[in-house]
Scaffold this motif. Structure first.
Motif, PDB file in Angstrom:
ATOM      1  N   UNK A  73      -1.054 -11.235   7.928  1.00 38.96           N
ATOM      2  CA  UNK A  73      -0.477 -10.637   6.721  1.00 38.96           C
ATOM      3  C   UNK A  73      -1.560 -10.030   5.832  1.00 38.96           C
ATOM      4  N   UNK A  74      -2.783  -9.958   6.336  1.00 39.86           N
ATOM      5  CA  UNK A  74      -3.888  -9.349   5.602  1.00 39.86           C
ATOM      6  C   UNK A  74      -4.027  -7.872   5.956  1.00 39.86           C
ATOM      7  N   UNK A  75      -4.521  -7.091   5.005  1.00 40.20           N
ATOM      8  CA  UNK A  75      -4.669  -5.651   5.218  1.00 40.20           C
ATOM      9  C   UNK A  75      -6.096  -5.200   4.936  1.00 40.20           C
ATOM     10  N   UNK A  76      -6.579  -4.290   5.771  1.00 41.58           N
ATOM     11  CA  UNK A  76      -7.853  -3.605   5.511  1.00 41.58           C
ATOM     12  C   UNK A  76      -7.569  -2.111   5.594  1.00 41.58           C
ATOM     13  N   UNK A  77      -7.741  -1.405   4.478  1.00 43.23           N
ATOM     14  CA  UNK A  77      -7.360   0.007   4.399  1.00 43.23           C
ATOM     15  C   UNK A  77      -8.598   0.862   4.159  1.00 43.23           C
ATOM     16  N   UNK A  78      -8.793   1.855   5.013  1.00 44.14           N
ATOM     17  CA  UNK A  78      -9.921   2.773   4.887  1.00 44.14           C
ATOM     18  C   UNK A  78      -9.450   4.063   4.219  1.00 44.14           C
ATOM     19  N   UNK A  79     -10.158   4.456   3.162  1.00 43.91           N
ATOM     20  CA  UNK A  79      -9.814   5.705   2.496  1.00 43.91           C
ATOM     21  C   UNK A  79     -10.170   5.669   1.028  1.00 43.91           C
ATOM     22  N   UNK A  80     -10.061   6.815   0.377  1.00 47.06           N
ATOM     23  CA  UNK A  80     -10.319   6.918  -1.058  1.00 47.06           C
ATOM     24  C   UNK A  80      -9.343   6.008  -1.802  1.00 47.06           C
ATOM     25  N   UNK A  81      -9.875   5.096  -2.604  1.00 41.96           N
ATOM     26  CA  UNK A  81      -9.000   4.100  -3.211  1.00 41.96           C
ATOM     27  C   UNK A  81      -8.019   4.684  -4.219  1.00 41.96           C
ATOM     28  N   UNK A  82      -8.315   5.832  -4.825  1.00 45.04           N
ATOM     29  CA  UNK A  82      -7.363   6.445  -5.739  1.00 45.04           C
ATOM     30  C   UNK A  82      -6.090   6.826  -4.994  1.00 45.04           C
ATOM     31  N   UNK A  83      -6.243   7.450  -3.844  1.00 49.25           N
ATOM     32  CA  UNK A  83      -5.076   7.869  -3.068  1.00 49.25           C
ATOM     33  C   UNK A  83      -4.377   6.672  -2.432  1.00 49.25           C
ATOM     34  N   UNK A  84      -5.156   5.682  -2.006  1.00 48.48           N
ATOM     35  CA  UNK A  84      -4.539   4.483  -1.430  1.00 48.48           C
ATOM     36  C   UNK A  84      -3.717   3.749  -2.484  1.00 48.48           C
ATOM     37  N   UNK A  85      -4.246   3.639  -3.696  1.00 45.54           N
ATOM     38  CA  UNK A  85      -3.493   2.978  -4.773  1.00 45.54           C
ATOM     39  C   UNK A  85      -2.180   3.710  -5.046  1.00 45.54           C
ATOM     40  N   UNK A  86      -2.198   5.032  -4.953  1.00 47.31           N
ATOM     41  CA  UNK A  86      -0.958   5.787  -5.132  1.00 47.31           C
ATOM     42  C   UNK A  86       0.053   5.424  -4.050  1.00 47.31           C
ATOM     43  N   UNK A  87      -0.422   5.313  -2.804  1.00 48.83           N
ATOM     44  CA  UNK A  87       0.481   5.005  -1.703  1.00 48.83           C
ATOM     45  C   UNK A  87       1.040   3.586  -1.781  1.00 48.83           C
ATOM     46  N   UNK A  88       0.309   2.682  -2.429  1.00 50.98           N
ATOM     47  CA  UNK A  88       0.758   1.294  -2.522  1.00 50.98           C
ATOM     48  C   UNK A  88       1.676   1.034  -3.713  1.00 50.98           C
ATOM     49  N   UNK A  89       1.902   2.044  -4.542  1.00 50.67           N
ATOM     50  CA  UNK A  89       2.650   1.837  -5.787  1.00 50.67           C
ATOM     51  C   UNK A  89       4.051   1.280  -5.562  1.00 50.67           C
ATOM     52  N   UNK A  90       4.742   1.743  -4.537  1.00 52.01           N
ATOM     53  CA  UNK A  90       6.107   1.265  -4.295  1.00 52.01           C
ATOM     54  C   UNK A  90       6.114  -0.079  -3.563  1.00 52.01           C
ATOM     55  N   UNK A  91       5.294  -0.206  -2.533  1.00 50.08           N
ATOM     56  CA  UNK A  91       5.325  -1.399  -1.690  1.00 50.08           C
ATOM     57  C   UNK A  91       4.781  -2.642  -2.390  1.00 50.08           C
ATOM     58  N   UNK A  92       3.854  -2.462  -3.342  1.00 51.59           N
ATOM     59  CA  UNK A  92       3.220  -3.625  -3.968  1.00 51.59           C
ATOM     60  C   UNK A  92       3.333  -3.605  -5.487  1.00 51.59           C
ATOM     61  N   UNK A  93       4.330  -2.901  -5.994  1.00 52.69           N
ATOM     62  CA  UNK A  93       4.566  -2.858  -7.432  1.00 52.69           C
ATOM     63  C   UNK A  93       4.842  -4.261  -7.963  1.00 52.69           C
ATOM     64  N   UNK A  94       3.983  -4.756  -8.866  1.00 48.34           N
ATOM     65  CA  UNK A  94       4.179  -6.060  -9.482  1.00 48.34           C
ATOM     66  C   UNK A  94       4.047  -7.244  -8.554  1.00 48.34           C
ATOM     67  N   UNK A  95       3.391  -7.074  -7.406  1.00 48.01           N
ATOM     68  CA  UNK A  95       3.323  -8.156  -6.418  1.00 48.01           C
ATOM     69  C   UNK A  95       1.928  -8.757  -6.259  1.00 48.01           C
ATOM     70  N   UNK A  96       0.932  -8.210  -6.939  1.00 48.63           N
ATOM     71  CA  UNK A  96      -0.446  -8.676  -6.765  1.00 48.63           C
ATOM     72  C   UNK A  96      -0.793  -9.673  -7.869  1.00 48.63           C
ATOM     73  N   UNK A  97      -1.160 -10.873  -7.480  1.00 45.63           N
ATOM     74  CA  UNK A  97      -1.490 -11.921  -8.456  1.00 45.63           C
ATOM     75  C   UNK A  97      -2.889 -11.720  -9.041  1.00 45.63           C
ATOM     76  N   UNK A  98      -3.821 -11.295  -8.207  1.00 47.23           N
ATOM     77  CA  UNK A  98      -5.213 -11.198  -8.663  1.00 47.23           C
ATOM     78  C   UNK A  98      -5.871  -9.961  -8.077  1.00 47.23           C
ATOM     79  N   UNK A  99      -6.574  -9.228  -8.934  1.00 49.88           N
ATOM     80  CA  UNK A  99      -7.403  -8.108  -8.498  1.00 49.88           C
ATOM     81  C   UNK A  99      -8.847  -8.444  -8.854  1.00 49.88           C
ATOM     82  N   UNK A 100      -9.722  -8.292  -7.888  1.00 49.18           N
ATOM     83  CA  UNK A 100     -11.159  -8.345  -8.176  1.00 49.18           C
ATOM     84  C   UNK A 100     -11.774  -7.046  -7.683  1.00 49.18           C
ATOM     85  N   UNK A 101     -12.561  -6.389  -8.522  1.00 56.50           N
ATOM     86  CA  UNK A 101     -13.270  -5.192  -8.087  1.00 56.50           C
ATOM     87  C   UNK A 101     -14.707  -5.221  -8.586  1.00 56.50           C
ATOM     88  N   UNK A 102     -15.563  -4.636  -7.787  1.00 56.37           N
ATOM     89  CA  UNK A 102     -16.971  -4.474  -8.121  1.00 56.37           C
ATOM     90  C   UNK A 102     -17.273  -2.979  -7.996  1.00 56.37           C
TER      91      UNK A 102
END
Length: 657
Positions: free
Chosen positions: A97-126
């Protein structure tokens, strides 16, 4: 039958629709870049409607820079992209159930807007720190003097500069601010209402990042700025800057408060004391003096600066373990209740504190006494005290200052890759793991997102945490496939880009975690997806622009190199379904039928699907069904499909692509 859009939603138009519900007079029509009419906002009228709260004039308190409006527009701009599944590069594709996505994160975040809207408990970014030392995302985000002057209006119509521009001006920060702003806009949507985001940063952009987060996430949702001491640098010119920051924001402080969530971590050393207490009890039974002597020897072995040292204040011991009996039993602030508390030995009322008893009623006081949380003196003349058992107070809030040596993190990473130094400055596994544990200790099936994945430390930490506590947290890693320098150790070791390093790190880490934790199952796999252009040809989006002379271009509206799997996961993004669920593929009368997550969606992308197969799919009553537009010979055939579903599965939503 409706067609799937196969492009990301348009948040701007969605927001305008919401605004129209409140202020219909403020929504009008305007012609877009494509020449078509679309809804737009009459901002002057809207300002008038809100005249009591809008600041009039040119001045207002705000944080801005050259390109901010463009960053907002970019975050809201729909794209025609997709995520293509890559089972061959994945681990345990069918079960993970884990995902590894290759690509520009701005466009990937756009694509994830419907599938993961309000479903992420924690975001960590560096994210990149804007030092000029990192390679990608234009990490040295300083614009040239000429570019900045032109964009910011600092030149007149003849090209002359209007005022002196020094190196301290915003041109050195504008692009970085735009980069992070648009991504945080999209990331916020993915957080659950009780979600938390952690962002690592250094001095170069810490101040700007704080202002951006205050604007996007809300100043009221700021939690803390953690400080990480990375160790002293002896070659510094003036001061040894060995620290970094981590900004922490809630998605909604109110939601956290109303849900009653309390974040705590284990006190350092408590489990060590518990183990020693149990050992001493086996040796000495209920000889509490000797047990106490043994514990004091343990306390004495800790140095004065040791984080465990405060536990030495629990100097007494009985069958409940080490305890303190110095807690104030008075009502805070004075004016508390007064009643008779009988001493258990003398049978006489105990001395009452001047401020009154801490507990509002005698019944509540008796409950505390019965549970062993009140300690009496030798007689009624001594004021009782609150008892604190160490093993009942084994949790604490996290400190805001941490020691996290960069060299240690590098050595940990290098050991995974046979002591090769193939990645510079990886994050510490223990640091990220402690954050995950702190936030998800009571939500062990949480989704954790890192869209600047780098060496995939976050994925490593998630797997490690799951193996240790039996959790089922899921990770989503997003990383641009930045090429490795041909002179680098990574390239020489066979890694062409950072994604190759990240994926291999997860594979190796999973094997090591499994070896170190036998008998403790965890999800050590991941599904790989790669950002690519849409699965659809141009004709799909502009069929009305084609005529009879172009019929040779209308053979298919799907690109010839796309597989059924590409189309299936493209439909999941369109429908807003997660990408990590199980699915099956089967042959029915020569047609391949894909069933996703026990009927959340059933798809068949074959040509000329017979009615018998359509009926079989409809009998299974999926929530959604998808076919190719070309699966049916003509319009009457498509109408017939609609009628079959109306009869056999009236609640199924049917669409074509």
């Amino acid at each position: 039958m409706d067609k799937l859009k196969m492009e990301t939603p348009d948040p701007t138009q969605s927001n305008i629709e919401k605004l129209a519900a409140l202020f219909p007079a403020c929504v009008t029509e305007a012609r877009g870049e494509d020449g078509k009419l679309k809804k737009a906002v009459n901002f002057e009228l809207l300002r008038q409607m809100l005249s009591d709260v809008v600041l009039e004039g040119d001045e207002s308190y705000e944080f801005t820079w050259v390109g901010k409006k463009a960053a907002i527009v970019e975050a809201n701009r729909p794209i025609r992209k997709t995520l293509r599944p890559c089972p061959a590069e994945s681990v345990n594709w069918d079960s993970t159930e884990n995902l590894y996505i290759e690509g520009d994160n701005l466009e990937v975040l756009k694509l994830l807007q419907e599938s993961y809207l309000g479903k992420v408990k924690m975001i960590y970014i560096d994210p990149p720190y804007n030092t000029g030392n990192d390679f990608i995302y234009r990490d040295d985000f300083a614009q040239s003097q000429e570019e900045y002057s032109e964009e910011s209006g600092q030149v007149d119509e003849n090209g002359d500069r209007l005022f002196r521009n020094t190196d301290s001006n915003g041109r050195f920060h504008s692009d970085w601010c735009s980069m992070i702003y648009s991504r945080l806009m999209l990331a916020r949507n993915l957080l659950s209402d009780d979600g938390v985001i952690f962002i690592s940063i250094d001095d170069a952009e810490a101040e700007n990042l704080r202002k951006i987060c205050d604007e996007i996430l809300g100043e009221q949702n700021f939690v803390v700025c953690l400080v990480y001491d990375k160790n002293r640098k002896n070659d510094a010119k003036y001061f040894s800057i060995g620290h970094e920051y981590m900004l922490v924001y809630f998605k909604s402080t109110r939601a956290i408060y109303e849900s009653g969530i309390i974040f705590r971590e284990p006190k350092e050393g408590v489990e060590e004391v518990r183990a020693e207490f149990e050992r001493l009890c086996k040796l000495y039974g209920d000889d509490w003096d000797r047990v106490n002597e043994g514990l004091k020897k343990l306390y004495a072995s800790w140095s004065s600066g040791d984080e465990r040292k405060p536990l030495a204040r629990f100097t007494k011991v009985d069958k409940f373990g080490p305890y303190r009996d110095d807690g104030n039993i008075s009502w805070p602030g004075g004016g508390g209740p007064k009643y008779d508390v009988i001493h258990p030995l003398t049978g006489k009322p105990c001395k009452c504190p001047d401020a009154g008893w801490r507990f509002p009623t005698l019944k509540r006081m008796q409950e505390e006494i019965d549970n062993g949380r009140v300690v009496f003196g030798s007689d009624e003349t001594t004021l009782p005290r609150i008892r604190r058992n160490l093993f009942d107070f084994d949790k604490q809030v996290m400190r805001s200052v941490h020691f996290s040596y960069a060299q240690t993190a590098t050595l940990e990473f290098n050991r995974i890759f046979d002591n090769l130094r193939i990645f510079e400055n990886p994050k510490s596994i223990s640091d990220i793991k402690s954050l995950i544990k702190y936030i998800t200790v009571n939500e062990q099936d949480a989704v954790i997102l890192d869209f600047f994945s780098g060496s995939a430390t976050t994925a490593h930490a998630v797997m490690q945490m799951n193996a240790e506590d039996g959790g089922h947290r899921k990770f989503i890693m997003v990383q641009l496939p930045e090429p490795c320098d041909e002179k680098s150790e990574a390239y020489k070791a066979g890694y062409s880009n950072i994604c190759e390093i990240g994926k291999e790190r997860i594979r190796r880490a999973a094997k090591k975690i499994a070896a170190d934790n036998p008998g403790k199952p965890f999800d050590g796999g991941f599904r790989v997806f790669k950002l690519d252009d849409t699965n659809m040809t141009d004709v799909y989006y502009s069929a009305g622009e084609y005529d009879q002379s172009m019929l040779d271009q209308l053979v298919s509206n799907i690109k010839p190199d796309r597989t059924d799997l590409d189309l299936l996961f493209g439909c999941l993004l369109e429908w807003g379904l997660p990408l990590s669920m199980p699915y099956t593929s089967e042959e029915i009368e020569g047609c391949t039928v894909h069933t996703y997550n026990d009927g959340d969606l059933i798809a068949c992308f074959d040509e000329n699907i017979p009615d018998s197969v359509i009926k079989e799919i409809a009998k299974r009553q999926p929530l959604r069904a998808v076919f190719r537009d070309s699966s049916f010979a003509d319009s009457p055939a498509k109408i017939n499909v609609g009628e079959i579903f109306k009869m056999l599965a009236p609640d199924t939503r049917v669409k074509v692509l």
